[in-house]
Scaffold this active site. Structure first.
Site, PDB file in Angstrom:
ATOM      1  N   ASP A  11       0.882  -1.163  -0.245  1.00  0.00           N
ATOM      2  CA  ASP A  11       0.442  -0.323  -0.444  1.00  0.00           C
ATOM      3  C   ASP A  11       1.280   1.105  -0.056  1.00  0.00           C
ATOM      4  OD1 ASP A  11      -3.100   1.331   0.191  1.00  0.00           O
ATOM      5  OD2 ASP A  11      -1.942   1.894   1.956  1.00  0.00           O
ATOM      6  N   SER A  12       0.266   2.552  -0.571  1.00  0.00           N
ATOM      7  CA  SER A  12       0.949   3.875  -0.462  1.00  0.00           C
ATOM      8  C   SER A  12       1.306   4.027   1.185  1.00  0.00           C
ATOM      9  CB  SER A  12       0.243   4.542  -0.533  1.00  0.00           C
ATOM     10  OG  SER A  12      -1.090   5.052   0.275  1.00  0.00           O
ATOM     11  N   CYS A  74      -3.893  -0.988  -2.796  1.00  0.00           N
ATOM     12  CA  CYS A  74      -4.167  -0.335  -2.280  1.00  0.00           C
ATOM     13  C   CYS A  74      -5.011   0.626  -3.225  1.00  0.00           C
ATOM     14  CB  CYS A  74      -2.981   1.179  -2.834  1.00  0.00           C
ATOM     15  SG  CYS A  74      -2.762   2.609  -2.800  1.00  0.00           S
ATOM     16  N   ASN A  75      -6.170   0.797  -2.853  1.00  0.00           N
ATOM     17  CA  ASN A  75      -7.534   1.192  -4.292  1.00  0.00           C
ATOM     18  C   ASN A  75      -6.573   2.243  -4.941  1.00  0.00           C
ATOM     19  OD1 ASN A  75      -9.997   0.298  -3.531  1.00  0.00           O
ATOM     20  ND2 ASN A  75      -9.056   0.440  -1.822  1.00  0.00           N
ATOM     21  N   GLU A 153      -5.837   8.761   9.782  1.00  0.00           N
ATOM     22  CA  GLU A 153      -3.949   8.898  10.436  1.00  0.00           C
ATOM     23  C   GLU A 153      -3.648   9.031  11.593  1.00  0.00           C
ATOM     24  OE1 GLU A 153      -1.860   9.154   7.282  1.00  0.00           O
ATOM     25  OE2 GLU A 153      -1.920   7.090   6.611  1.00  0.00           O
ATOM     26  N   CYS A 185     -10.601   2.278  -0.551  1.00  0.00           N
ATOM     27  CA  CYS A 185      -9.785   2.756   0.201  1.00  0.00           C
ATOM     28  C   CYS A 185      -9.420   2.319   1.266  1.00  0.00           C
ATOM     29  CB  CYS A 185      -9.860   4.592   0.709  1.00  0.00           C
ATOM     30  SG  CYS A 185      -8.312   5.114   1.496  1.00  0.00           S
ATOM     31  N   THR A 186      -8.260   1.636   1.362  1.00  0.00           N
ATOM     32  CA  THR A 186      -7.885   0.724   2.252  1.00  0.00           C
ATOM     33  C   THR A 186      -8.171   1.456   3.487  1.00  0.00           C
ATOM     34  OG1 THR A 186      -5.953   1.191   1.743  1.00  0.00           O
ATOM     35  CG2 THR A 186      -7.075  -0.603   1.205  1.00  0.00           C
ATOM     36  N   HIS A 187      -7.619   2.543   3.722  1.00  0.00           N
ATOM     37  CA  HIS A 187      -8.496   3.559   5.197  1.00  0.00           C
ATOM     38  C   HIS A 187      -9.621   3.237   5.766  1.00  0.00           C
ATOM     39  CE1 HIS A 187      -3.994   5.104   4.296  1.00  0.00           C
ATOM     40  NE2 HIS A 187      -4.632   5.257   5.700  1.00  0.00           N
TER      41      HIS A 187
HETATM   42  N1  DGL Z   1      -4.677   3.384   0.655  1.00  0.00           N
HETATM   43  C1  DGL Z   1      -4.387   3.857  -0.208  1.00  0.00           C
HETATM   44  C2  DGL Z   1      -6.017   3.863  -1.751  1.00  0.00           C
HETATM   45  O1  DGL Z   1      -6.557   3.148  -0.941  1.00  0.00           O
HETATM   46  C3  DGL Z   1      -4.898   5.328  -0.153  1.00  0.00           C
HETATM   47  C4  DGL Z   1      -4.118   6.630   0.676  1.00  0.00           C
HETATM   48  C5  DGL Z   1      -3.058   6.849  -0.548  1.00  0.00           C
HETATM   49  O2  DGL Z   1      -3.842   8.276  -0.913  1.00  0.00           O
HETATM   50  O3  DGL Z   1      -1.917   7.094  -0.335  1.00  0.00           O
HETATM   51  O4  DGL Z   1      -6.456   3.931  -2.478  1.00  0.00           O
END
Ligand code: DGL
Length: 271
Positions: A11-12, A74-75, A153, A185-187
């Site tokens: 993921d990012s 990561c989406n 976060e 989004c994974t968050h």
């Molecule tokens: N975790 C990222 C996703 O699932 C979002 C966080 C980012 O912007 O890097 O898209």
């Protein structure tokens, strides 16, 4: 498919750990190598070209660690980089978009499906295409929600501030009468209590993290859960090993992390 080697997940940053949590619940014996690109996060506001390059570098790095399967947790990366990764990687690759879209189409009774995600994920149109391919008569509505990742976060997922921001973002989608909402989004699984409160009980909330973990179990084949019972484990690589990652990661996973492995960006080279 080779049964040896760990599963690579990237993921990012820290959000992909919601996918790791779901994978470990289903496959507790698997060894997982997680890569969080903490030096270059966020991806969600970057151009497809940049996200594609970062994603390819990480996939290459993880492949060199001997992984047998790559999960793009990561989406944003999945939305813009998946086709390129699938073409180049010499191992099976799973992204977030198709599992999330399939789960949403299954859950929707009215065919009115909403998506929340980063700017890049929404702008890519990847979820819209996937939903339309599965259910051509579906109506699809999307909202980019760039403030949600920082709220998670910061540990403010249960704060009244989060409720206000979520209400503002979901308003236009709920006005379209969506009966299903993809958390693209994974968050976002961390925000489920506030999303549920704002969306109400009748909207199905689809966690792309959960959907991807279920898709992984299917892709690994029958008996994966039993076969993997044994010495599982999680190793985390990060491009910036500041304390911040550990703090948020441990909150998401609900347990302490072992030592983090710092990876210099210079080691992220393409073949
Ligand atoms: N975790 C990222 C996703 O699932 C979002 C966080 C980012 O912007 O890097 O898209």
């Amino acid at each position: 498919m080779s049964r040896a080697g760990p599963i690579g997940v990237f993921d990012s940053g820290v959000g992909g750990l919601t996918v790791v949590g779901e994978i470990r619940r289903r496959l507790p014996g698997e060894k997982i190598l997680y890569f969080g690109d903490t030096a270059r996060v966020p991806y969600g506001n970057k151009s497809p070209r940049t996200v594609e390059r970062y994603s390819r570098e990480i996939a290459h790095f993880l492949a060199r660690q001997g992984i047998r399967f790559l999960v793009v947790a990561c989406n944003t990366s999945s939305a813009v980089a998946l086709p390129g990764l699938e073409k180049r990687a010499k191992l099976p690759v799973l992204g977030m978009i198709l599992p999330g879209a399939e789960a949403a189409v299954r859950a929707s009774r009215t065919g009115r499906i909403g998506l929340i995600g980063t700017r890049a994920t929404v702008a890519s149109g990847a979820y819209a295409r996937a939903v339309k391919a599965l259910a051509p008569r579906a109506r699809f509505f999307a909202a980019a929600c760039p403030l949600l990742v920082p709220l998670v976060e910061e540990g403010w997922a249960q704060d009244p501030v989060a409720e206000e921001v979520v209400a503002r973002y979901l308003g236009p989608l709920l006005a379209r009468d969506v009966d299903t909402l993809i958390l693209g989004c994974t968050h976002y699984p961390v925000l489920v209590p506030v999303l549920r409160k704002v969306a109400g009980p009748s909207v199905a909330l689809i966690s792309s993290s959960e959907a991807a973990a279920e898709a992984l179990v299917r892709r690994l084949g029958p008996g994966a859960a039993g076969r993997a019972a044994g010495a599982g484990g999680l190793t985390c690589f990060v491009t910036d090993a500041g304390t911040y990652f550990r703090e948020v990661a441990e909150r998401i996973l609900g347990h302490p992390l072992g030592p983090l492995k710092a990876v210099d960006e210079e080691r992220l080279v393409l073949p």
